[in-house]
Write a protein that holds these residues in place. Structure first.
Motif, PDB file in Angstrom:
ATOM      1  N   UNK A  72       2.446  -1.405   6.850  1.00  0.00           N
ATOM      2  CA  UNK A  72       0.791  -1.241   6.583  1.00  0.00           C
ATOM      3  C   UNK A  72       0.703  -2.624   5.394  1.00  0.00           C
ATOM      4  N   UNK A  73      -0.206  -3.011   4.900  1.00  0.00           N
ATOM      5  CA  UNK A  73      -0.530  -3.473   3.754  1.00  0.00           C
ATOM      6  C   UNK A  73      -1.835  -3.574   3.525  1.00  0.00           C
ATOM      7  N   UNK A  74      -2.125  -4.077   2.049  1.00  0.00           N
ATOM      8  CA  UNK A  74      -3.398  -4.700   1.763  1.00  0.00           C
ATOM      9  C   UNK A  74      -4.186  -6.072   1.916  1.00  0.00           C
ATOM     10  N   UNK A  75      -4.834  -6.135   2.426  1.00  0.00           N
ATOM     11  CA  UNK A  75      -5.081  -8.207   2.772  1.00  0.00           C
ATOM     12  C   UNK A  75      -6.393  -8.666   2.530  1.00  0.00           C
ATOM     13  N   UNK A  76      -5.871 -10.142   1.668  1.00  0.00           N
ATOM     14  CA  UNK A  76      -7.069 -10.812   1.116  1.00  0.00           C
ATOM     15  C   UNK A  76      -7.586 -11.585   1.321  1.00  0.00           C
ATOM     16  N   UNK A  77      -8.434 -12.365   1.747  1.00  0.00           N
ATOM     17  CA  UNK A  77      -8.797 -14.107   2.367  1.00  0.00           C
ATOM     18  C   UNK A  77     -10.266 -14.092   1.445  1.00  0.00           C
ATOM     19  N   UNK A  78     -10.787 -13.396   0.975  1.00  0.00           N
ATOM     20  CA  UNK A  78     -12.252 -13.666   0.407  1.00  0.00           C
ATOM     21  C   UNK A  78     -12.702 -12.448   0.586  1.00  0.00           C
ATOM     22  N   UNK A  79     -12.052 -11.035   1.455  1.00  0.00           N
ATOM     23  CA  UNK A  79     -12.323 -10.003   0.928  1.00  0.00           C
ATOM     24  C   UNK A  79     -11.610  -9.001   1.657  1.00  0.00           C
ATOM     25  N   UNK A  80     -10.945  -8.002   0.843  1.00  0.00           N
ATOM     26  CA  UNK A  80     -10.003  -7.149   0.937  1.00  0.00           C
ATOM     27  C   UNK A  80      -9.430  -6.198   2.414  1.00  0.00           C
ATOM     28  N   UNK A  81      -9.098  -6.322   3.335  1.00  0.00           N
ATOM     29  CA  UNK A  81      -8.366  -5.573   3.917  1.00  0.00           C
ATOM     30  C   UNK A  81      -7.056  -4.237   4.758  1.00  0.00           C
ATOM     31  N   UNK A  82      -7.440  -3.565   4.190  1.00  0.00           N
ATOM     32  CA  UNK A  82      -5.960  -2.540   5.161  1.00  0.00           C
ATOM     33  C   UNK A  82      -5.606  -3.187   6.114  1.00  0.00           C
ATOM     34  N   UNK A  83      -4.815  -3.215   6.568  1.00  0.00           N
ATOM     35  CA  UNK A  83      -3.882  -3.647   7.604  1.00  0.00           C
ATOM     36  C   UNK A  83      -3.022  -2.879   8.377  1.00  0.00           C
ATOM     37  N   UNK A  84      -3.806  -1.934   9.515  1.00  0.00           N
ATOM     38  CA  UNK A  84      -2.630  -1.479  10.310  1.00  0.00           C
ATOM     39  C   UNK A  84      -2.062  -1.888  11.725  1.00  0.00           C
ATOM     40  N   UNK A  85      -1.274  -1.726  12.096  1.00  0.00           N
ATOM     41  CA  UNK A  85      -1.322  -2.408  13.682  1.00  0.00           C
ATOM     42  C   UNK A  85      -0.158  -1.408  14.324  1.00  0.00           C
ATOM     43  N   UNK A  86      -1.064  -1.104  15.435  1.00  0.00           N
ATOM     44  CA  UNK A  86      -0.614  -0.309  16.170  1.00  0.00           C
ATOM     45  C   UNK A  86       0.472  -0.359  17.540  1.00  0.00           C
ATOM     46  N   UNK A  87       1.336   0.135  17.549  1.00  0.00           N
ATOM     47  CA  UNK A  87       2.570   0.188  18.796  1.00  0.00           C
ATOM     48  C   UNK A  87       1.850  -0.044  19.598  1.00  0.00           C
ATOM     49  N   UNK A  88       0.516   0.246  20.650  1.00  0.00           N
ATOM     50  CA  UNK A  88       0.275  -0.146  21.709  1.00  0.00           C
ATOM     51  C   UNK A  88      -0.670  -0.331  21.803  1.00  0.00           C
ATOM     52  N   UNK A  89      -1.677  -1.190  23.167  1.00  0.00           N
ATOM     53  CA  UNK A  89      -3.060  -1.089  23.656  1.00  0.00           C
ATOM     54  C   UNK A  89      -3.795  -0.341  23.781  1.00  0.00           C
ATOM     55  N   UNK A  90      -3.332   0.793  24.335  1.00  0.00           N
ATOM     56  CA  UNK A  90      -4.170   1.812  24.526  1.00  0.00           C
ATOM     57  C   UNK A  90      -4.319   3.154  22.738  1.00  0.00           C
ATOM     58  N   UNK A  91      -3.434   3.293  22.493  1.00  0.00           N
ATOM     59  CA  UNK A  91      -3.951   3.374  21.054  1.00  0.00           C
ATOM     60  C   UNK A  91      -5.547   2.779  19.842  1.00  0.00           C
ATOM     61  N   UNK A  92      -4.980   1.842  20.348  1.00  0.00           N
ATOM     62  CA  UNK A  92      -6.015   0.760  19.801  1.00  0.00           C
ATOM     63  C   UNK A  92      -7.278   1.087  20.377  1.00  0.00           C
ATOM     64  N   UNK A 145       0.767  -1.160   0.300  1.00  0.00           N
ATOM     65  CA  UNK A 145       0.002   0.012   0.237  1.00  0.00           C
ATOM     66  C   UNK A 145       1.114   1.285  -0.033  1.00  0.00           C
ATOM     67  N   UNK A 146       0.242   1.895  -0.720  1.00  0.00           N
ATOM     68  CA  UNK A 146       1.413   3.549  -0.996  1.00  0.00           C
ATOM     69  C   UNK A 146       1.311   4.344   0.702  1.00  0.00           C
ATOM     70  N   UNK A 147       2.716   4.817   0.867  1.00  0.00           N
ATOM     71  CA  UNK A 147       3.031   5.815   1.739  1.00  0.00           C
ATOM     72  C   UNK A 147       1.495   6.865   1.031  1.00  0.00           C
ATOM     73  N   UNK A 148       0.831   7.780   0.239  1.00  0.00           N
ATOM     74  CA  UNK A 148       0.316   8.568   0.828  1.00  0.00           C
ATOM     75  C   UNK A 148      -1.229   7.888   0.851  1.00  0.00           C
ATOM     76  N   UNK A 149      -0.959   6.660   0.794  1.00  0.00           N
ATOM     77  CA  UNK A 149      -2.997   6.008   1.046  1.00  0.00           C
ATOM     78  C   UNK A 149      -2.570   5.309   2.636  1.00  0.00           C
ATOM     79  N   UNK A 150      -1.597   5.088   3.131  1.00  0.00           N
ATOM     80  CA  UNK A 150      -1.522   5.186   4.315  1.00  0.00           C
ATOM     81  C   UNK A 150      -1.954   6.576   5.390  1.00  0.00           C
TER      82      UNK A 150
END
Length: 290
Positions: A162-182, A137-142
């Motif tokens: 960040x990545x785009x992942x598909x296993x029947x439907x498309x999802x943007x995956x974003x990982x938070x650095x902390x549980x508090x952010x999530x 996924x591009x930096x601009x899209x992120x």
């Protein structure tokens, strides 16, 4: 003027199940129609809107025993695949015919589902995804997604890019650095819906890694008319593929995803990676909602 064909189709029986949970107040509620024979897409959408859950599954019996054509509708639109409604539908079938194997023909492809009864008496379904893929996924899209979520680049976990992942439907995956952010989810609903629609995204998969095989996840779902999906099987399958693609998890492995805790609807999803098979297996319980 009434439509005689519509009048001839009786009102469907609508079941309600909580998927990825063993209690009705947990997990993700799904509507299930076990026999949608004769229902038009418009009527299915109307039923899904009336039910009001993030998805309702509509099954039509296929040519062989255990085979079904399945369509999934959110309150706003049809979606190609839905994991939690698949688990709910399979458990609903198993309650009526006994544990066993089903094959769901979905818009995304063929999805086998196995239902087993554990020593605790709980029925659990395991779906096998279609073959997944992971894309850059591009930096601009992120940056655009982060702005809509109210996140900063510093909120991200650099070990899980960040990545785009598909296993029947498309999802943007974003990982938070902390549980508090999530835990803090307050985003631009309409803006994120437009962003996702333009990129054919079903949810945004927000994750935080608690340990090597344990994650906490949340899934904004504005394209379905829902602020947040409480437990998302399709995203879980895509996330398993994402982790394997990045080398962040190696097969064989079983990952545990906790979702819905911040909504007060805790659920547990098991994600299995197997040697020699790129498909992802997602397992969970389901229980009828009174």
């Amino acid at each position: 003027m009434t439509n005689d064909a519509t009048e001839a189709v009786p009102a469907p029986e609508i079941l309600r199940y909580a998927a990825f949970a063993t209690r009705p107040e947990g997990g993700n509620p799904a509507g299930v129609v076990l026999d949608a024979t004769g229902l038009s897409a418009e009527r299915m959408l109307a039923v899904a809107a009336e039910v009001g859950y993030s998805e309702t599954a509509f099954l039509t019996p296929g040519p062989a025993e255990g085979a079904y054509r399945v369509r999934y509708f959110s309150p706003l639109a049809e979606v190609p695949f839905c994991g939690h409604a698949t688990v709910a539908a399979a458990v609903a079938l198993a309650e009526r015919t006994g544990p066993g194997r089903y094959v769901f023909a979905t818009a995304a492809g063929e999805v086998p589902v196995e239902v087993d009864k554990g020593a605790d008496g709980v029925l659990r379904a395991t779906l096998t995804s279609v073959e997944p893929r992971v894309e850059e996924v591009t930096a601009a899209e992120v940056d655009e997604a982060l702005a809509l979520l109210g996140w900063a680049r510093t909120d991200l976990d650099p070990a899980l890019p960040p990545r785009l992942a598909y296993a029947g439907a498309r999802h943007l995956v974003l990982a938070a650095a902390t549980r508090e952010r999530l835990a803090r989810l307050d985003y631009d609903f309409d803006g994120l819906a437009r962003y996702m629609t333009a990129r054919d995204l079903t949810t945004v998969q927000l994750v935080w890694r608690e340990g090597p095989e344990v994650f906490h996840v949340r899934d904004p779902f504005p394209v379905g008319g829902v602020v947040e999906d409480p437990a998302t099987g399709a995203a879980a399958a895509a996330f398993g593929a994402y982790l394997r693609e990045l080398g962040a998890a190696a097969a064989p492995a079983v990952l545990t995803l906790h979702q819905g805790e911040d909504l007060g609807r805790p659920g547990v999803l098991r994600v299995a990676l197997h040697d020699g098979d790129p498909r992802i297996r997602v397992s969970g319980a389901a229980v009828a909602i009174p």
